[in-house]
Design an enzyme around this catalytic site. Structure first.
Site, PDB file in Angstrom:
ATOM      1  CG  HIS A 148       1.141  40.110   9.678  1.00  0.00           C
ATOM      2  ND1 HIS A 148       2.471  40.473   9.829  1.00  0.00           N
ATOM      3  CD2 HIS A 148       1.071  39.429   8.504  1.00  0.00           C
ATOM      4  CE1 HIS A 148       3.168  40.017   8.800  1.00  0.00           C
ATOM      5  NE2 HIS A 148       2.341  39.395   7.977  1.00  0.00           N
ATOM      6  CG  ASP A 167      -0.061  38.882   5.055  1.00  0.00           C
ATOM      7  OD1 ASP A 167       1.174  38.910   5.171  1.00  0.00           O
ATOM      8  OD2 ASP A 167      -0.794  38.190   5.786  1.00  0.00           O
ATOM      9  CG  MET A 225       7.951  34.431   4.232  1.00  0.00           C
ATOM     10  SD  MET A 225       6.440  35.085   5.000  1.00  0.00           S
ATOM     11  CE  MET A 225       5.173  34.014   4.297  1.00  0.00           C
ATOM     12  CG  ASP A 271       3.287  35.190   7.891  1.00  0.00           C
ATOM     13  OD1 ASP A 271       2.347  34.386   8.009  1.00  0.00           O
ATOM     14  OD2 ASP A 271       3.198  36.230   7.218  1.00  0.00           O
TER      15      ASP A 271
END
Length: 217
Positions: free
Chosen positions: A32, A34, A136, A174
């Site tokens: 992942h 970001d 989120m 996440d």
């Protein structure tokens, strides 16, 4: 079968290649990445050059999460950099349907992201076309935050919608993922778990990934 997607936001940037090679040898399913622009969220992180660099050290799925304003203008550079999936915040663009369409047309997995304050109903019109919905479970921008338990109802709602409407998207979470919260998210219907500080802050990241994997399989 739950998938583990360690977030390199918590990796040691000074030895990023070593950390990516470690993830490549581990049981991690995805990596992942970001991307933050200092506008949509207060922090500033990676660009397409990092995606390109990471790709040289791994064959794993590169899951790029754009926490940026006007993501429409940045998609091409991440496609060219070699991302396998692009996730865009529903709150960051007025053209979310068009953006999802463009990502899919280029052969990538298209993900839509919702912040803690955004209801599932906001993205309902595009749920039939997306490959991934990222919930989120912290307010975006910084790693190491505490999990927001209120978000479990969103995961359940998305799981129920998926079943009732024969939709095919995966549900990703996440923020604040650890040995306890990963289980509650999995039970609520989540499929993919982003873990940053929980993995990279462990004595053995490889063993911690293995532990997380066992908890959702």
């Amino acid at each position: 079968m739950g998938k583990i997607a360690p977030s390199i936001l918590s990796a040691d940037i000074a030895k990023l290649s070593e950390d990516i090679e470690m993830l490549e040898e581990s049981e991690a399913d995805w990596i992942h990445i970001d991307v933050m622009d200092g506008h949509f969220v207060p922090n500033l992180t990676f660009g397409p050059n990092i995606v390109e660099a990471v790709k040289r050290y791994t064959n794993k799925f590169l899951d790029v999460h754009l926490m940026v304003e006007e993501p429409d203008k940045m998609i091409d550079s991440y496609i060219e950099a070699g991302a396998h999936g692009l996730s865009i915040h529903a709150e960051a663009t007025k053209n979310i349907h068009q953006v999802m369409q463009k990502i899919k047309e280029n052969g990538l997995k298209a993900g839509v992201v919702i912040n803690p304050g955004t209801p599932v109903s906001f993205i309902e019109p595009i749920l039939s076309m997306v490959d991934l919905v990222l919930v989120m479970t912290v307010n975006p921008g910084f790693g190491g935050q505490e999990f927001l338990t209120d978000m479990l109802s969103k995961i359940e709602e998305l799981d129920q919608y998926r079943t009732e409407n024969n939709a095919n998207y995966l549900i990703q979470v996440d923020g604040g993922i650890n040995n306890e919260t990963i289980q509650t998210c999995y039970q609520a219907g989540a499929d993919i778990f982003v873990a940053g500080s929980n993995v990279f802050g462990a004595d053995s990241p490889v063993e911690q990934i293995k532990t997380l994997k066992k908890l959702v399989n």
